[in-house]
Every structure is written in C-alpha cells, then in structure tokens.
Design a protein around this motif. Structure first.
Motif, short mmCIF file in Angstrom:
data_model
loop_
_atom_site.label_atom_id
_atom_site.label_comp_id
_atom_site.label_asym_id
_atom_site.label_seq_id
_atom_site.Cartn_x
_atom_site.Cartn_y
_atom_site.Cartn_z
N PHE A 194 41.49 38.30 28.33
CA PHE A 194 40.23 37.69 27.92
C PHE A 194 40.52 37.00 26.59
CE2 PHE A 194 36.37 37.48 25.46
CZ PHE A 194 35.42 37.06 26.39
N PHE A 195 40.43 35.66 26.57
CA PHE A 195 40.82 34.90 25.38
C PHE A 195 39.65 34.80 24.40
CE2 PHE A 195 43.56 32.92 28.73
CZ PHE A 195 44.76 33.43 28.26
N PRO A 196 39.74 35.50 23.25
CA PRO A 196 38.61 35.52 22.32
C PRO A 196 38.49 34.25 21.48
CG PRO A 196 40.42 36.79 21.43
CD PRO A 196 40.84 36.38 22.81
N ASP A 197 39.54 33.45 21.45
CA ASP A 197 39.53 32.25 20.62
C ASP A 197 39.09 31.00 21.38
OD1 ASP A 197 41.96 32.48 22.14
OD2 ASP A 197 42.71 30.75 21.02
N ASP A 198 38.83 31.14 22.67
CA ASP A 198 38.53 29.98 23.51
C ASP A 198 37.18 30.15 24.19
OD1 ASP A 198 38.47 27.79 25.12
OD2 ASP A 198 40.21 28.31 26.33
N PRO A 199 36.11 29.62 23.59
CA PRO A 199 34.78 29.78 24.19
C PRO A 199 34.69 29.21 25.60
CG PRO A 199 34.61 28.96 21.94
CD PRO A 199 36.06 28.90 22.30
N THR A 200 35.51 28.19 25.90
CA THR A 200 35.42 27.58 27.23
C THR A 200 35.86 28.54 28.32
OG1 THR A 200 37.65 26.61 27.13
CG2 THR A 200 35.85 25.31 26.24
N PHE A 201 36.65 29.55 27.96
CA PHE A 201 37.06 30.55 28.95
C PHE A 201 35.84 31.31 29.45
CE2 PHE A 201 38.17 34.95 29.96
CZ PHE A 201 39.17 34.79 30.90
N PHE A 202 35.04 31.82 28.51
CA PHE A 202 33.84 32.56 28.93
C PHE A 202 32.82 31.62 29.57
CE2 PHE A 202 29.58 34.20 28.39
CZ PHE A 202 29.70 35.45 28.97
N GLN A 203 32.67 30.42 29.03
CA GLN A 203 31.72 29.47 29.60
C GLN A 203 32.05 29.19 31.07
OE1 GLN A 203 32.30 26.28 26.85
NE2 GLN A 203 30.73 27.00 25.43
N GLY A 241 32.68 45.40 29.90
CA GLY A 241 33.20 46.63 30.50
C GLY A 241 34.71 46.63 30.58
N LEU A 242 35.30 45.50 30.95
CA LEU A 242 36.76 45.42 31.02
C LEU A 242 37.39 45.56 29.64
CD1 LEU A 242 37.35 42.47 33.55
CD2 LEU A 242 37.52 44.91 34.00
N ILE A 243 36.75 44.96 28.64
CA ILE A 243 37.27 45.06 27.27
C ILE A 243 37.13 46.49 26.76
CG2 ILE A 243 36.89 44.33 24.89
CD1 ILE A 243 35.99 41.60 26.07
N ASP A 244 35.97 47.10 26.95
CA ASP A 244 35.74 48.47 26.47
C ASP A 244 36.71 49.45 27.10
OD1 ASP A 244 33.65 47.60 24.90
OD2 ASP A 244 32.07 48.25 26.29
N ASP A 245 37.02 49.25 28.38
CA ASP A 245 37.90 50.17 29.09
C ASP A 245 39.36 49.79 28.98
OD1 ASP A 245 35.65 51.55 29.85
OD2 ASP A 245 35.51 50.62 31.83
N VAL A 248 41.95 44.77 30.18
CA VAL A 248 42.50 43.43 29.99
C VAL A 248 43.02 43.30 28.56
CG1 VAL A 248 41.09 42.26 31.72
CG2 VAL A 248 40.21 42.53 29.38
N SER A 249 43.94 42.37 28.38
CA SER A 249 44.42 42.05 27.04
C SER A 249 43.38 41.18 26.35
CB SER A 249 45.74 41.29 27.15
OG SER A 249 46.07 40.63 25.94
N THR A 250 43.42 41.17 25.02
CA THR A 250 42.51 40.30 24.26
C THR A 250 43.29 39.45 23.26
OG1 THR A 250 42.08 42.12 22.71
CG2 THR A 250 40.50 41.82 24.50
N ALA A 251 44.49 39.06 23.65
CA ALA A 251 45.30 38.19 22.80
C ALA A 251 44.72 36.78 22.79
CB ALA A 251 46.74 38.16 23.30
N SER A 252 44.94 36.05 21.72
CA SER A 252 44.47 34.67 21.65
C SER A 252 45.29 33.79 22.58
CB SER A 252 44.60 34.14 20.21
OG SER A 252 43.75 34.86 19.34
N VAL A 412 36.07 41.39 20.37
CA VAL A 412 37.34 42.06 20.64
C VAL A 412 37.75 42.96 19.48
CG1 VAL A 412 38.10 40.23 22.19
CG2 VAL A 412 38.73 40.13 19.77
N GLY A 413 37.14 42.74 18.31
CA GLY A 413 37.41 43.62 17.17
C GLY A 413 36.52 44.84 17.16
N GLY A 414 35.57 44.89 18.09
CA GLY A 414 34.69 46.05 18.20
C GLY A 414 33.44 45.99 17.35
#
Length: 444
Positions: A194-203, A241-245, A248-252, A412-414
């Motif tokens: 899950f890419f936290p630096d790229d809003p277009t990923f979630f969009q 849920g995937l992030i909490d558990d 998935v990775s959360t690298a940029s 991703v930092g909680g």
C-alpha cells in the motif's frame, strides 16, 4: 476569457452540457499554419515521457510540411505542471503539451488549453477506447487527444505462489486470504504494497469500487464532492484492515525500501497499472521468467472492474496558432504504428494505447519474456474495457491529493486511519473550491 465561462467550465467538467464558444480561449486562425509545401510549420512540444524524442525523430523523418521541436521537462509531479502553468501565464507555452488525465480538468478550468472539438470528429473519436474519450470530454467539449489508458493490474511472483500452493486472487476477499498465506509461508514476506506517498493509488482503488468523488451538477452550476461515499468508505475500511494486520507492506513507491524488497523477494506482488509491467521488469531484470500478471481482484467475482493509475493525453495550449498541425502530430503519436514502435522500442514502456487498433503493434513491440511470454496486452485490453466510466476528475486535484497524501503518511505511521484520511481530503477539497468562489454541494 470571460469569468462566467471559466466558472462554467469549473462546474460542468464531465457534464454533457454544451458550453458557449469562446474564441478568446482558443488559438488564432491557423489556416496558414497547417503545414504545406509552400508554408511549412514547426510545432513545439513538451513532455517527460520516455521515448518522446524518438517519437519526434520518427515523425520528423517522415513529414516534410510539419516538423516538431521537442523539449523534455520534469515529470508533472516533479515540477512539470508548474513549468507549464507559468509558461501559459507568460505567453511562452509550447503548442503541444503532455498532460495526465487527473490534471486535465484543472488546466481547462484555468483557461490554459484550446477546445479541440472541431478537430476530433466522431470518426476520429471512434478510434479510441470510449473511457479515454469520456475523460478528455469536459463540459461537453473535447480538450485533448488520449494517448494511453492505464488500467490496474496485479503482478505477482509466479514461482513463489506456485511453490507455496497459493492461488492468485480474483476477489478482494481472496486477496486478503492470499496475503495471509504469503505471510504464513514466509513471515517477512508480503503479498503487495500500500503506497502511502501516492494518493492516486488509493483513488484508483476507490474508483474501481465504484466511487464518484466529483460530480458536476449542470442544473445548479455546482460541484458535488463526496470522497467519503459508500464505495470509498468500503475501500478505506478494507485497506485499513490489511495495514492494521500487517498483511501488506507500506513502503513508499519506487523507494529504495520498496525496490530492495522486490530484489530480496520479501515483496512478491505489485498492484500497479498496465505501464507498470515495463517498470517492474526494469527494476528486477534478474527475476526474468518468475513474474506473471492477472486482473486486479474485484469486489464481486463475476464483476471485474478497474480504475486507472495515471495515463496521459496531448493538449494544445491556449496561445498556439498552430492548432491543426499540433493535433495532427498528436493523433499521429496516438494512432500510428511508427509512433508506437518508436516509443516502446526506445524504452521499456508497456503503455496500453488508447487506440485499440494500436494494441497489436504494442503487443509485438514489447518484450514479455520477463513474464514468461505471457500475453500481457490481452490482459490489459480486458482490464481497459472494465475501467469504470463514471469517474470524473475535479478542478482541484492538487488540493485533494495534497491533503490525502499528508494523511496517508499518518495512516501508515499509526497516527490516523484511512477513513479519517478520506474525510480530510473531502474537507480540504470543499474548502479549496469555496475559496475559489465555486458552488459546492457537500452531501456529507
């Protein structure tokens, strides 16, 4: 350009309402600038896409009356868009510009581009994937020539999945199950990032789920903003849920951490776009033959769907007096096999042409040996056909992306959650549009 026309474009982007013709926002009469033996013309062109110089060279080698002068600029997110905006304001913009779909409405609403409706006839528009025409049709008018589509794809380490008996998922429920299987097979390994630096990923994920963040109401001249609609909320809860558990990775994106995890085999999947196939092959060439690709998981097994991550168009700047010649070159880049061959042959591009007739050319030009010879373009075509047609980009993508991007870092930092992040994006977008004096409907 009149203030009322500018406001209308703001409010009617994506709507089917016709706008008044305003010649001040178009180029001057270019009847003498189309390019003839007696009156040749040179078109200036700015882009950052790899292979652009080779495409220009191929065009210039086969055309006498129109020549193209190319300048490479930084990618949009790294300064290209401010450079374009400043050039338009100063009256020194090139004739032709490369602009991604999400940014197109912003440039239109600012009056920076020419209406190309007179050049893009119905016969020409039929050459392109309908969704790409929809995304370049703003206020009932055509503002750009589509170049590529960028449907979402799931790339995965076929060798790892086979070794551990993991089936590539077709649904998001299956993806979560497969993510657990990956971690169980190798505790330090993750199915994707899950890419936290790229809003277009979630969009794109929200788009795939059926979200509609921006809608233009032709009747009230207002924007309806809803980044927290049910589809977005569902997407946010799922990924939270995937992030909490820690499934998935959360690298940029494209960071040393992310590329290192690919090389080390601790990330065995990539949720990317069609253009990502070439990017991935370039990052880990030593893993040739170990990767494969499948359709993006969907919410319902019998209803495949896709959003888009990126994708580009060619637009003519408002000050150009060479519109016809610029459009001719843009159409050549998008619909001529020499252009597709030049671009893909000069880079590792795996772009899906917006023109379906160019797909066989791209298929032949792109080396798929990294993916074991898989027919990637057949997959891309299927995914492209499932791109949700109702997504509209609003006139303020910068405000939306900035707020969402800042919030994703906190997620991703909680320090925050995805539901809170999309709420922040919503509030920031509404505030920005109202600051500009635009009418906004806030259903939340």
């Amino acid at each position: 350009m009149s203030r009322s026309w500018s406001r209308s474009v703001h409010a009617l982007v994506g709507a089917a309402t016709a706008l008044a013709v305003v010649t001040a926002c178009g180029g001057a009469d270019d009847s003498r600038a189309r390019g003839t033996a007696d009156d040749p013309v040179t078109v200036s062109f700015w882009a950052w896409t790899r292979g652009s110089q080779e495409v220009v060279d191929a065009f210039n080698a086969t055309h006498d009356t129109i020549q193209v002068e190319f300048e490479e600029i930084p990618s949009g997110g790294l300064g290209g868009y401010p450079k374009i905006a400043n050039a338009v304001k100063a009256g020194i913009a090139p004739d032709l510009l490369s602009i991604e779909y999400p940014q197109l409405s912003a440039f239109v609403s600012q009056g920076s581009l020419q209406d190309l409706s007179g050049y893009l006839t119905e016969d020409i528009k039929k050459k392109f994937l309908p969704q790409t025409i929809e995304m370049t049709t703003l206020g009932g008018r055509n503002w750009a020539v589509p170049f590529d589509a960028a449907p979402q794809i799931f790339y995965y380490r076929k060798d790892f999945f086979t070794e551990h008996g993991i089936t590539p998922p077709t649904t998001w429920d299956g993806f979560r199950e497969a993510a657990g299987q990956v971690r169980k097979a190798s505790p330090k390994t993750r199915i994707a990032t899950f890419f936290p630096d790229d809003p277009t990923f979630f969009q794109a994920m929200a788009w795939q789920a059926g979200a509609q963040w921006f809608r233009a109401d032709a009747g009230t001249d207002a924007w309806r903003i809803h980044t927290t609609d049910p589809a977005s909320a569902r997407t946010a809860a799922y990924w939270q849920g995937l992030i909490d558990d820690k499934l998935v990775s959360t690298a940029s994106s494209f960071s040393p951490e992310w590329t290192g995890s690919l090389k080390q085999g601790t990330t065995v999947g990539y949720l990317g776009a069609s253009w990502g196939a070439g990017v991935l092959a370039g990052i880990v060439p030593e893993q040739k033959g170990k990767w494969a690709a499948v359709r993006l998981p969907s919410w319902e097994a019998d209803r495949p769907a896709s959003g888009m991550i990126g994708g580009s168009t060619f637009a003519v700047s408002k000050g150009s007096t060479k519109t016809a010649a610029a459009v001719e070159f843009a159409l050549w880049m998008s619909t001529h096999e020499d252009a597709i061959n030049a671009r893909i042959g000069a880079s590792t591009s795996s772009a899906l042409p917006a023109s379906p007739t160019m797909v066989p050319i791209a298929r032949k030009a792109f080396d798929t040996s990294f993916y074991g010879g898989q027919d990637l373009y057949g997959l891309f075509e299927e995914a492209g056909a499932s791109i949700g047609p109702d997504w509209v980009w609003g006139p303020s993508p910068g405000a939306t992306n900035s707020a969402l991007g800042d919030a994703l870092g906190e997620v991703v930092g909680g320090a925050s959650t995805l539901p809170k992040a999309i709420r922040r994006a919503h509030d920031a977008t509404v505030a920005d549009l109202r600051k500009r004096g635009l009418k906004v409907e806030d259903p939340s």
